[in-house]
Write a protein that holds these residues in place. Structure first.
Motif, PDB file in Angstrom:
ATOM      1  N   GLU A   1      -0.626 -16.540   9.569  1.00 24.42           N
ATOM      2  CA  GLU A   1       0.165 -17.692  10.260  1.00 24.42           C
ATOM      3  C   GLU A   1      -0.452 -18.197  11.315  1.00 24.42           C
ATOM      4  OE1 GLU A   1       3.759 -19.233  10.795  1.00 24.42           O
ATOM      5  OE2 GLU A   1       4.575 -17.297  10.316  1.00 24.42           O
TER       6      GLU A   1
ATOM      7  N   ARG B   1      10.849  -0.316   1.066  1.00 23.18           N
ATOM      8  CA  ARG B   1       9.400  -1.034   1.049  1.00 23.18           C
ATOM      9  C   ARG B   1       9.254  -2.471   2.028  1.00 23.18           C
ATOM     10  NH1 ARG B   1       8.837  -4.347  -3.243  1.00 23.18           N
ATOM     11  NH2 ARG B   1       7.185  -3.980  -2.810  1.00 23.18           N
TER      12      ARG B   1
ATOM     13  N   SER C   1       6.534  -0.893   4.879  1.00 23.46           N
ATOM     14  CA  SER C   1       5.734  -0.253   3.990  1.00 23.46           C
ATOM     15  C   SER C   1       4.794  -1.527   4.210  1.00 23.46           C
ATOM     16  CB  SER C   1       5.119  -0.322   3.075  1.00 23.46           C
ATOM     17  OG  SER C   1       5.917  -0.970   1.902  1.00 23.46           O
TER      18      SER C   1
ATOM     19  N   PRO D   1       3.847  -4.991   6.986  1.00 22.09           N
ATOM     20  CA  PRO D   1       3.547  -5.120   8.585  1.00 22.09           C
ATOM     21  C   PRO D   1       4.126  -5.738   9.194  1.00 22.09           C
ATOM     22  CG  PRO D   1       1.988  -6.444   6.954  1.00 22.09           C
ATOM     23  CD  PRO D   1       2.817  -5.493   6.156  1.00 22.09           C
TER      24      PRO D   1
ATOM     25  N   ARG E   1      -0.963  -1.088   7.136  1.00 22.50           N
ATOM     26  CA  ARG E   1      -0.190  -1.730   6.076  1.00 22.50           C
ATOM     27  C   ARG E   1      -0.271  -3.480   5.449  1.00 22.50           C
ATOM     28  NH1 ARG E   1       3.907   0.351  10.587  1.00 22.50           N
ATOM     29  NH2 ARG E   1       4.135   2.344   9.818  1.00 22.50           N
ATOM     30  N   GLU E   2      -1.304  -3.954   6.309  1.00 20.84           N
ATOM     31  CA  GLU E   2      -1.585  -5.543   6.406  1.00 20.84           C
ATOM     32  C   GLU E   2      -2.460  -5.098   5.037  1.00 20.84           C
ATOM     33  OE1 GLU E   2      -3.394  -7.402   9.353  1.00 20.84           O
ATOM     34  OE2 GLU E   2      -1.904  -6.694  10.638  1.00 20.84           O
TER      35      GLU E   2
ATOM     36  N   GLU F   1      13.899 -15.778  -3.110  1.00 21.37           N
ATOM     37  CA  GLU F   1      14.676 -15.043  -1.763  1.00 21.37           C
ATOM     38  C   GLU F   1      13.858 -13.762  -1.741  1.00 21.37           C
ATOM     39  OE1 GLU F   1      18.714 -17.306  -1.624  1.00 21.37           O
ATOM     40  OE2 GLU F   1      18.786 -15.460  -2.230  1.00 21.37           O
TER      41      GLU F   1
ATOM     42  N   MET G   1      11.542 -13.635   1.257  1.00 17.68           N
ATOM     43  CA  MET G   1      10.913 -12.673   2.475  1.00 17.68           C
ATOM     44  C   MET G   1       9.914 -11.694   2.896  1.00 17.68           C
ATOM     45  SD  MET G   1      14.184 -10.319   3.447  1.00 17.68           S
ATOM     46  CE  MET G   1      13.744  -9.393   1.913  1.00 17.68           C
ATOM     47  N   ILE G   2       9.489 -11.441   1.552  1.00 17.74           N
ATOM     48  CA  ILE G   2       8.549 -10.811   1.487  1.00 17.74           C
ATOM     49  C   ILE G   2       7.224 -11.278   1.948  1.00 17.74           C
ATOM     50  CG2 ILE G   2       6.251  -8.700   0.536  1.00 17.74           C
ATOM     51  CD1 ILE G   2       9.278  -8.442  -1.553  1.00 17.74           C
TER      52      ILE G   2
ATOM     53  N   ARG H   1       7.065 -13.368   4.002  1.00 18.06           N
ATOM     54  CA  ARG H   1       7.716 -14.055   5.932  1.00 18.06           C
ATOM     55  C   ARG H   1       6.706 -12.365   6.342  1.00 18.06           C
ATOM     56  NH1 ARG H   1      10.071 -18.523   7.507  1.00 18.06           N
ATOM     57  NH2 ARG H   1       8.418 -17.458   8.724  1.00 18.06           N
ATOM     58  N   LEU H   2       7.363 -11.069   5.956  1.00 20.54           N
ATOM     59  CA  LEU H   2       7.111 -10.146   6.635  1.00 20.54           C
ATOM     60  C   LEU H   2       6.139  -9.944   6.793  1.00 20.54           C
ATOM     61  CD1 LEU H   2      10.291  -8.911   5.907  1.00 20.54           C
ATOM     62  CD2 LEU H   2      10.096  -9.919   8.317  1.00 20.54           C
ATOM     63  N   TYR H   3       5.390 -10.230   5.591  1.00 22.07           N
ATOM     64  CA  TYR H   3       3.955  -9.724   5.650  1.00 22.07           C
ATOM     65  C   TYR H   3       2.998 -11.085   6.854  1.00 22.07           C
ATOM     66  CZ  TYR H   3       2.389  -6.739   2.223  1.00 22.07           C
ATOM     67  OH  TYR H   3       2.573  -5.954   1.196  1.00 22.07           O
ATOM     68  N   HIS H   4       4.147 -11.883   7.510  1.00 24.45           N
ATOM     69  CA  HIS H   4       3.421 -13.149   8.034  1.00 24.45           C
ATOM     70  C   HIS H   4       2.762 -14.142   7.719  1.00 24.45           C
ATOM     71  CE1 HIS H   4       4.302  -9.996  12.010  1.00 24.45           C
ATOM     72  NE2 HIS H   4       4.930 -10.274  11.323  1.00 24.45           N
ATOM     73  N   LEU H   5       2.767 -15.057   6.776  1.00 22.71           N
ATOM     74  CA  LEU H   5       1.639 -15.379   5.776  1.00 22.71           C
ATOM     75  C   LEU H   5       2.102 -16.611   6.056  1.00 22.71           C
ATOM     76  CD1 LEU H   5       2.127 -13.495   1.975  1.00 22.71           C
ATOM     77  CD2 LEU H   5       0.208 -13.409   4.070  1.00 22.71           C
ATOM     78  N   GLY H   6       3.101 -16.921   6.164  1.00 20.45           N
ATOM     79  CA  GLY H   6       3.706 -18.265   7.339  1.00 20.45           C
ATOM     80  C   GLY H   6       4.935 -19.235   5.832  1.00 20.45           C
ATOM     81  N   LEU H   7       5.571 -20.131   6.874  1.00 24.01           N
ATOM     82  CA  LEU H   7       6.919 -20.791   5.859  1.00 24.01           C
ATOM     83  C   LEU H   7       6.392 -21.099   4.393  1.00 24.01           C
ATOM     84  CD1 LEU H   7       9.917 -21.166   4.540  1.00 24.01           C
ATOM     85  CD2 LEU H   7       9.715 -23.494   6.343  1.00 24.01           C
TER      86      LEU H   7
ATOM     87  N   GLY I   1       6.690  -8.262  -5.089  1.00 20.95           N
ATOM     88  CA  GLY I   1       6.726  -7.621  -3.846  1.00 20.95           C
ATOM     89  C   GLY I   1       5.253  -7.551  -3.127  1.00 20.95           C
ATOM     90  N   ALA I   2       4.731  -6.117  -3.963  1.00 19.29           N
ATOM     91  CA  ALA I   2       4.333  -5.777  -3.832  1.00 19.29           C
ATOM     92  C   ALA I   2       3.060  -5.986  -3.686  1.00 19.29           C
ATOM     93  CB  ALA I   2       3.030  -4.302  -4.524  1.00 19.29           C
TER      94      ALA I   2
ATOM     95  N   ALA J   1       1.069 -10.454  -0.670  1.00 20.80           N
ATOM     96  CA  ALA J   1      -0.402 -10.321   0.282  1.00 20.80           C
ATOM     97  C   ALA J   1      -1.216 -10.460  -0.012  1.00 20.80           C
ATOM     98  CB  ALA J   1      -0.333 -10.232   1.768  1.00 20.80           C
TER      99      ALA J   1
END
Lengths: 274, 339
Positions: A8, A112, A115, A117, B76-77, B96, B100-101, B103-109, B148-149, B152
């Motif tokens: 982001e 999970r 795995s 980032p 991991r990215e 959810e 959450m996944i 957000r944790l891949y840092h995709l933004g809200l 989930g996989a 991203a």
């Protein structure tokens, strides 16, 4: 071939600031997830609301009669006990940190997370922080029940907040210890058992329920150095008067030492999980 | 065509147990590699190393152009992992979980939210999306885990036994879902215990046992090594056995195998059900009493038997003589002892 998703845009460019930013963001994401668990699992709700309330009521009325004898003239047991019960409850709840993390490990949820980032510290930091939030909420509830049965803060609002914070900090540092334990000992049940075996003696060999002077010498010597005693003494002094500074400084020392050692150990262990 | 996954000489030991013993894997861009083997063969260990969950004792790993041992976070990215046990969060809703996944891949809200809804729609979970996952069926959980996989849109996917434990109908649905994915050019490494699954999905198959690749080829190549379909039957007595042997030689495409102890005959056939029918007609005409009959496709056991000379054995078997039992091992730990 599909494109790799871009991070982001609001994120800082790079470097230490970015690392810290994502550590906080990821920690918050995991915290939210754990708080949702707390609300959605009846078992956890019962453990952290009904049980402490029961303890407040039962200890006050069952031991109130005899305990008053050992207390200084004019001090009611409910006033002595309540800050202690906060510590008791926070200490036992910290074992749930180990149980929750062990469950995540068993169910593959941690795989999970590992795995992804995301920040390496976030799963642990998010869990301990959610448990801290929970701990503070439960203390609030206990204060409410305490007020119904006659407990009163006598040192003012700021001091009362201080008392709650001291207990929160104790629970937080114990949470980190149990976090590390869960990473070392596999299995939710092992975590639960190990937690109780460790916490029971710590809780009772402390100034939580009775003044140290009533204990045999060897036990009171141990109890006098326990962080649980320092937390209970500080919380008590901030609630109903007395010397808060000495136990608070001891608590600070314990916090710095324990968190300084356990957080890096736990994060390193998390990174190298098999 | 470039290789998106390239692993060389992977070794992983747990004490005396060697889980991986110099495994090499190569997956070209846009293709599917099936890693086939019994429990304890080292499949999961291999996937865990490739997806940065585990460090090998030796070897090198490159995934999507990243040396994942040197820079796991960058690796991991670029990967998506869906594990053996659906690692979805029971107490969160499907939505959810995916949000959450993201957000944790840092995709933004906003992108995380949009992506979650889109994936729920795509995996036929839109209606169940706002229910806690603990109300989901096994098949729904697997689909959510797979979704989930994909959050991203990683160029490389790892699916560790995506259908183990699913009923046949859910398994077929899952296969369709995975095939649909592959149309978009994703590179996939898939582990499975089922020959049929590898057959359905994989371009290339590596059979592993005791942490080593023991065969490599397309599904057809492997099946050719095993010998295709077999007609197996049991007759009433020794006299019938002799007659049956003669009759079956007519449909056989290879040697007729006879077991005199159990009065059983087996022959490799090429014509499937047609051969079965004609064999039965001829046996009936010859007056042979048939007690049991069946057409068998090659199973993983057959591949193993052919490739290794021993039946795929459970963890407790330490020598190659695991007996005639045709069951696969049930214990799934890090690996198994060397034969």
């Amino acid at each position: 071939m599909t494109a790799i998703a871009t991070p982001e845009s609001s994120a800082p460019a790079a470097g230490i600031t970015a690392t810290a930013y994502w550590q906080l963001r990821d920690t918050w994401t995991v915290t939210k997830r754990n708080l949702r668990h707390f609300v959605r699992q009846p078992r956890l709700l019962v453990f952290s609301t009904i049980q402490p309330v029961m303890f407040v009521i039962l200890f006050t009325f069952v031991f109130g009669g005899i305990a008053t004898v050992a207390l200084p003239e004019g001090l009611r047991y409910v006033d002595f006990l309540l800050p202690g019960i906060f510590v008791h409850s926070a200490a036992f709840r910290s074992t749930q940190t180990a149980v929750g993390l062990a469950e995540d490990l068993e169910r593959g949820v941690v795989d999970r997370f590992r795995s992804l980032p995301m920040a390496r510290s976030a799963v642990l930091a998010g869990r301990t922080f959610a448990d801290l939030v929970r701990s503070l909420a439960v203390i609030g509830l206990m204060i409410l029940v305490g007020y119904l049965i006659g407990f009163r803060f006598t040192e003012g609002f700021i001091a009362a907040i201080g008392a709650v914070l001291v207990v929160g900090v104790l629970g937080y540092l114990m949470s980190w210890c149990f976090c590390y334990l869960a990473l070392l000992v596999p299995g939710a049940e092992a975590a639960q058992t190990a937690g109780f075996v460790l916490v029971f003696p710590l809780v009772f060999a402390s100034s939580i329920f009775v003044p140290l002077e009533t204990m045999p010498g060897w036990m009171s010597a141990f109890a006098a150095h326990s962080p649980l005693t320092h937390a209970a003494d500080a919380a008590r002094a901030l609630s109903i008067g007395g010397d808060a500074l000495t136990p608070a400084l001891w608590m600070l020392a314990w916090t710095v030492v324990v968190l300084g050692a356990v957080i890096p150990l736990a994060v390193r262990r998390y990174k190298s999980l098999a | 065509m470039t290789d998106v996954i390239r692993a060389r000489g992977l070794v992983k030991r747990y004490g005396d147990v060697t889980a991986l013993d110099g495994l090499d894997l190569t997956v070209p861009e846009g293709s599917v590699l099936g890693l086939l083997g019994p429990n304890g063969a080292g499949k999961t260990t291999a996937v865990r190393i490739l997806t940065t969950l585990l460090e090998p004792d030796a070897g090198s790993v490159e995934v999507a152009g990243v040396d994942v041992l040197a820079d796991p976070q960058l690796g991991r990215e670029r990967i998506g992992l869906s594990g053996q046990y659906a690692a979805v969060d029971e107490h969160l809703t499907g939505y959810e979980n995916l949000e959450m996944i993201g957000r944790l891949y840092h995709l933004g809200l906003k992108p995380s939210r949009a992506r979650a809804r889109q994936l729920l729609e795509r995996f036929d979970l839109a209606e169940a999306g706002d229910r806690p996952v603990k109300t989901y069926s096994g098949g729904m959980r697997r689909r959510l885990d797979l979704a989930g996989a994909l959050v991203a849109e990683p160029p490389v996917l790892f699916l560790d036994e995506p259908t183990t434990g699913l009923d046949p109908r859910s398994r077929t649905t899952m296969w369709e879902v995975i095939r649909e994915l592959l149309r978009h050019g994703t590179t996939l490494l898939l582990t499975t215990q089922y020959m049929e699954e590898a057959d359905q999905l994989a371009d290339d198959i590596v059979v592993i046992d005791h942490g080593r690749a023991i065969a490599h080829g397309t599904a057809d190549e492997l099946k050719a090594q095993v010998g295709g379909e077999r007609l197996e039957l049991v007759v009433a007595g020794p006299a019938d056995l002799l007659t049956a042997q003669g009759v079956l030689a007519g449909v056989a495409v290879g040697d007729v195998l006879v077991d005199e102890d159990t009065n059983a005959v087996a022959v490799p056939v090429a014509g499937g059900a047609r051969d079965l029918m004609s064999a039965l007609r001829n046996l009936d005409a010859a007056g042979v009493e048939v007690l049991d009959v069946g057409l068998r496709r090659p199973t993983l056991d057959d591949v193993f038997l052919t490739l290794t000379g021993h039946v795929a054995e459970p963890d407790e078997g330490v020598d190659g003589e695991a007996g005639p039992g045709r069951t696969l091992g049930r214990v799934a730990t890090g690996g198994e002892a060397e034969a």
